[in-house]
Scaffold this active site. Structure first.
Site, short mmCIF file in Angstrom:
data_model
loop_
_atom_site.label_atom_id
_atom_site.label_comp_id
_atom_site.label_asym_id
_atom_site.label_seq_id
_atom_site.Cartn_x
_atom_site.Cartn_y
_atom_site.Cartn_z
N ASP A 134 8.65 -2.94 -3.19
CA ASP A 134 7.25 -2.70 -2.86
C ASP A 134 6.49 -2.53 -4.17
O ASP A 134 7.07 -2.18 -5.19
CB ASP A 134 7.10 -1.43 -2.01
CG ASP A 134 5.67 -1.21 -1.51
OD1 ASP A 134 4.86 -2.16 -1.56
OD2 ASP A 134 5.35 -0.08 -1.10
N SER A 135 5.17 -2.75 -4.13
CA SER A 135 4.36 -2.46 -5.31
C SER A 135 4.26 -0.95 -5.54
O SER A 135 4.10 -0.51 -6.67
CB SER A 135 2.96 -3.07 -5.16
OG SER A 135 2.34 -2.57 -4.00
N TYR A 145 -1.39 -4.09 -6.37
CA TYR A 145 -1.35 -5.55 -6.42
C TYR A 145 -2.61 -6.15 -5.81
O TYR A 145 -3.02 -7.25 -6.16
CB TYR A 145 -0.13 -6.06 -5.65
CG TYR A 145 1.18 -6.03 -6.42
CD1 TYR A 145 1.34 -5.24 -7.55
CD2 TYR A 145 2.26 -6.79 -6.00
CE1 TYR A 145 2.54 -5.22 -8.25
CE2 TYR A 145 3.47 -6.78 -6.69
CZ TYR A 145 3.61 -5.98 -7.82
OH TYR A 145 4.80 -5.97 -8.49
N CYS A 170 6.22 -5.08 1.18
CA CYS A 170 4.88 -4.97 0.61
C CYS A 170 4.06 -6.09 1.23
O CYS A 170 4.40 -7.27 1.08
CB CYS A 170 4.97 -5.14 -0.91
SG CYS A 170 3.38 -5.34 -1.75
N THR A 193 0.99 -7.14 0.55
CA THR A 193 0.26 -7.99 -0.40
C THR A 193 1.20 -9.02 -1.02
O THR A 193 0.89 -10.21 -1.09
CB THR A 193 -0.39 -7.14 -1.50
OG1 THR A 193 -1.21 -6.16 -0.88
CG2 THR A 193 -1.24 -7.99 -2.42
N GLU A 207 -1.81 9.33 1.84
CA GLU A 207 -1.34 9.88 0.56
C GLU A 207 -1.82 11.31 0.33
O GLU A 207 -1.18 12.08 -0.38
CB GLU A 207 -1.74 8.95 -0.59
CG GLU A 207 -1.05 7.59 -0.44
CD GLU A 207 -0.95 6.78 -1.72
OE1 GLU A 207 -1.57 7.13 -2.73
OE2 GLU A 207 -0.22 5.77 -1.69
N CYS A 248 0.30 -2.62 7.39
CA CYS A 248 0.38 -1.93 6.10
C CYS A 248 1.53 -0.95 6.19
O CYS A 248 1.69 -0.27 7.20
CB CYS A 248 -0.92 -1.19 5.81
SG CYS A 248 -0.83 -0.07 4.39
N THR A 249 2.33 -0.87 5.13
CA THR A 249 3.53 -0.02 5.17
C THR A 249 3.20 1.47 5.22
O THR A 249 4.07 2.28 5.51
CB THR A 249 4.42 -0.29 3.95
OG1 THR A 249 3.65 -0.13 2.76
CG2 THR A 249 4.98 -1.70 4.00
N HIS A 250 1.95 1.84 4.94
CA HIS A 250 1.58 3.26 5.06
C HIS A 250 1.32 3.66 6.52
O HIS A 250 1.38 4.84 6.86
CB HIS A 250 0.31 3.56 4.26
CG HIS A 250 0.51 3.78 2.80
ND1 HIS A 250 1.01 2.83 1.95
CD2 HIS A 250 0.29 4.87 2.01
CE1 HIS A 250 1.06 3.30 0.72
NE2 HIS A 250 0.64 4.55 0.73
#
Lengths: 284, 284
Positions: free
Chosen positions: A19-20, A51, A83, A85, A160, A198-200
């Site tokens: 992942d980035s 990214y 990721c 992106t 986050e 999105c991975t979040h």
């Protein structure tokens, strides 16, 4: 199905996950549930994120360098690009440069949406960069689905900040979904499926499930990618012969910067302690 | 006081303004109000943001390269570092490498807090990177003030989403300030001044003014930096002799990436149209 059953007669493989940042740990979490006996090496290219604001060429160079580290230095026999992106903009370049199978998150997400939707109309929420790439819309269209995508740039910072079960986050999700559904209706779509692109976002799944209209299915692209990885691994199992290395811990974490933040926040995404994260230098 | 009065007998100077992104346009806006006849060149190092997650050495290298572009290629005779992270971590390195005067945003913000506070206790809100540097606390302490800093990582994304007058943003500000004030009280501080230590926050000033306790003064570090620039420029005026270049537009904008986003969002920060942004390559 345990990995011993999936890989009869051979040791479970070493899987590289890239992942980035560290959002891709939600994909690793989904993989760990399905392949508890495999060895994993996770790399977050945290020095060069985000990214999303970079060109396709730059993203491809960074991602190829990162995947080569996982293959050459960590012995990965299979790689998951956790990721969105990099999956959207560089999967072809990564696959062309890789001697082992490489799986992205977007195609599995679109396939899971296809399996879930009855109307053939799906909604996708993702970061600004993923939406701008229209990679989900293209993957959905290739499967005969109509898709409407919406960028939700506040959701990653809210995750986050740790506000994954917070009234402010619930309100932001309500606003974004109301805008998206109004837009879909205006376009004549009868959407019955929402893809978390999105991975979040898996960390927001409980809030999102509560916010969608009754009957709308929520597809987690991290789960979808892990399911696809299990299928692909089973197909490639005969070619995977390198034995598991008992001298290595089953889970290793690498980052190109911000090791502290990775260790501090990573456990929320992985749902277990990340432990020590090793710093690696992939160059500028 | 017009710039003709400030620079008797000589042309107004060319001022370089540097930020890692485009938040520093709020500093340019404050400078334009005070020095309407000066020429300005603004550079946003958007290809390499966010600086906050990078090491001090990397930030210093990027910032020095950026400032050299403004001096050598744009003829800047005075430079304002309109970026809290670069001011906090690299001002010494930039000043050492620059042949012209360089001003950061942190010292002016701390000086304005000193002038405003009666109790000598101040609060600072900023990004995570700026708070971690403790640059505001150190600058306040050097002036005999006690300062408590708080990272407010959701405020930049809320501004960039355009939610500068939105109930969600008001609620986020209320939560952050309540936490900060409770923490200050627990530390025995009697804070009467709040410093906005991020170039994005001036866009939230109306919401923040409404959220602070009665009587608390709000210091905008963009305004404070612009005031300090006017004073410093007047002091350096005799050494500034290069005439204004009538062939050049008075305002030029440069970015290292994401020119579209800069043009689209920049006007919110500058409070006037940004117009065309020129792409420059400063290397990786």
């Amino acid at each position: 199905m345990s990995s011993a059953e999936q890989f009869p007669g051979i040791a479970p493989p070493t899987i590289g996950v890239f992942d980035s940042g560290f959002g891709g740990l939600t994909v690793l979490r989904a993989l760990l549930r399905r392949l508890p006996q495999a060895q994993f090496a996770f790399l977050g290219d945290t020095a060069r994120l985000p990214y999303g604001s970079k060109s396709r060429r730059t993203i491809a160079r960074y991602a190829v360098e990162s995947v080569q580290f996982l293959i050459r230095e960590q012995g990965a026999q299979f790689v998951v690009i956790a990721c969105n992106t990099a999956s959207a903009l560089a999967l072809d370049a990564i696959q062309a440069a890789s001697p082992v199978p490489v799986l992205g998150v977007i195609e599995p997400g679109a396939s899971a949406a296809q399996a879930a939707s009855r109307t053939g109309d799906v909604l996708v929420i993702a970061t600004d960069a993923t939406v701008k790439s229209h990679a989900y819309a293209a993957a959905c269209q290739a499967r005969g689905l109509r898709a409407l995508e919406k960028a939700c740039p506040l959701l990653v910072p809210l995750v986050e900040e740790g506000w994954t079960d917070h009234p402010v986050t619930a309100e932001v999700i309500r606003i974004y979904l109301a805008e998206l559904i109004a837009d879909a209706t205006a376009h004549g779509l009868h959407a019955d499926t929402l893809v978390l692109g999105c991975t979040h976002y898996p960390l927001l799944r409980p809030l999102i499930e509560r916010a969608v209209p009754t009957g709308m299915k929520v597809i987690d692209s991290a789960d979808a990618a892990a399911d696809a990885a299990v299928h692909l691994l089973a197909a490639h199992a005969p070619s995977i012969s390198q034995p598991v290395r008992p001298d290595q811990p089953p889970l290793r974490f690498f980052a190109t910067d911000s090791v502290d933040k990775f260790e501090r926040l990573g456990s929320r995404f992985l749902d277990r302690s990340v432990g020590k994260v090793e710093l690696v230098d992939l160059g500028g």
